[in-house]
Structure formats: structure tokens, C-alpha cells
Scaffold this active site. Structure first.
Site, PDB file in Angstrom:
ATOM      1  N   GLU A   1      -3.704   2.263  -4.101  1.00 59.35           N
ATOM      2  CA  GLU A   1      -2.555   2.596  -4.944  1.00 59.35           C
ATOM      3  C   GLU A   1      -3.035   3.500  -6.057  1.00 59.35           C
ATOM      4  O   GLU A   1      -4.207   3.494  -6.421  1.00 59.35           O
ATOM      5  CB  GLU A   1      -1.954   1.325  -5.566  1.00 59.35           C
TER       6      GLU A   1
ATOM      7  N   CYS B   1       0.831  -1.194   0.000  1.00 61.42           N
ATOM      8  CA  CYS B   1       0.000   0.000   0.000  1.00 61.42           C
ATOM      9  C   CYS B   1       0.864   1.242   0.000  1.00 61.42           C
ATOM     10  O   CYS B   1       1.855   1.321   0.701  1.00 61.42           O
ATOM     11  CB  CYS B   1      -0.951  -0.054   1.180  1.00 61.42           C
TER      12      CYS B   1
END
Length: 130
Positions: free
Chosen positions: A119, A17
């Protein structure tokens, strides 16, 4: 943080992440973690490396407290603080053995509350959250 697989338009990519959100009401955080003081902070929807983030950690007498820390690890041997912008995630399988994370994982733990993670996926000249 959290390791996950992105599945988007037939593409499968493993990634860590790189951004997260925190939309949990401060009163709820205080209740969940037994905080004596109710923290005051706004909801955040695009938390990036190097920014200050809310974390839960214990003080010397074992009481939980909320602090704001910079997201990113700056190892003791680093000559430039900007390395912390890249050291934002570690794999749980190997973190204890990595020199950069070894001391932090043993002595400086904290919880990072999060409502979600995402993302940025490039689509042409723009990036979209995924």
C-alpha cells in the site's frame, strides 16, 4: 487479492492490497502451472488497478494458459468502466453474496500470480510504499 493489517509507527490499519509486484521468471510460471507456451513479459514492481496483469486460467479443455486481463471488475450493470478501478478486491467471507462479484466468482475465476503486495502510506505531502 489479499486482505492484511498494516502496522507502521504504532498505527494498525486494516486494508486491502492496492498495488502488487510480479517478479517471477516466466519460465518458472510455465513450469509451476503447466503452461504449454512460455509467456514473455518483464518483471513489474508497481502494478496498479486498471492495468493489464498476467493471470492463469483454464481453456475449454482444462489446459492452463497465461492471459493478460485488466485489474478491476466492471459489473454488468455499471454505466462507467471507471468503476472497475475501485472494485479491485473482495473479502473471501462475503464475495459470493455480493451482487457485483457473485457471477464472476462462480464462472470467471483465475489465478493472479504475485511476488508481493503493498500500500502507499501518506507521509506529509509524499506517499511511500509500505
Amino acid at each position: 487479492m489479499y486482505y492484511h493489517q498494516l502496522r507502521y509507527k504504532g498505527i494498525i490499519a486494516s486494508t486491502m492490497c492496492g498495488r502488487f509486484t510480479l517478479q517471477i521468471p516466466p519460465e518458472l510460471l510455465a513450469e509451476i502451472f503447466g503452461l504449454i507456451e512460455i509467456p514473455i513479459f518483464p518483471a513489474r514492481y508497481n502494478i496498479a488497478p486498471s492495468q493489464k496483469v498476467a493471470v492463469i486460467r483454464q481453456n475449454g479443455d482444462g489446459q492452463n494458459r497465461l492471459d493478460f486481463l485488466r485489474w478491476g471488475l466492471i459489473p454488468s450493470w455499471a454505466k462507467d468502466q471507471s468503476i472497475g478501478n475501485h472494485m479491485i478486491n473482495a473479502r473471501c467471507e462475503t464475495v459470493a453474496g455480493k451482487p457485483a462479484f457473485r457471477h464472476a466468482i462462480k464462472y470467471r475465476r483465475c489465478l493472479v500470480p504475485s511476488s508481493g503486495f503493498f500500500e502507499w502510506l501518506p507521509e506529509g505531502k509524499v506517499k511511500k510504499p509500505l
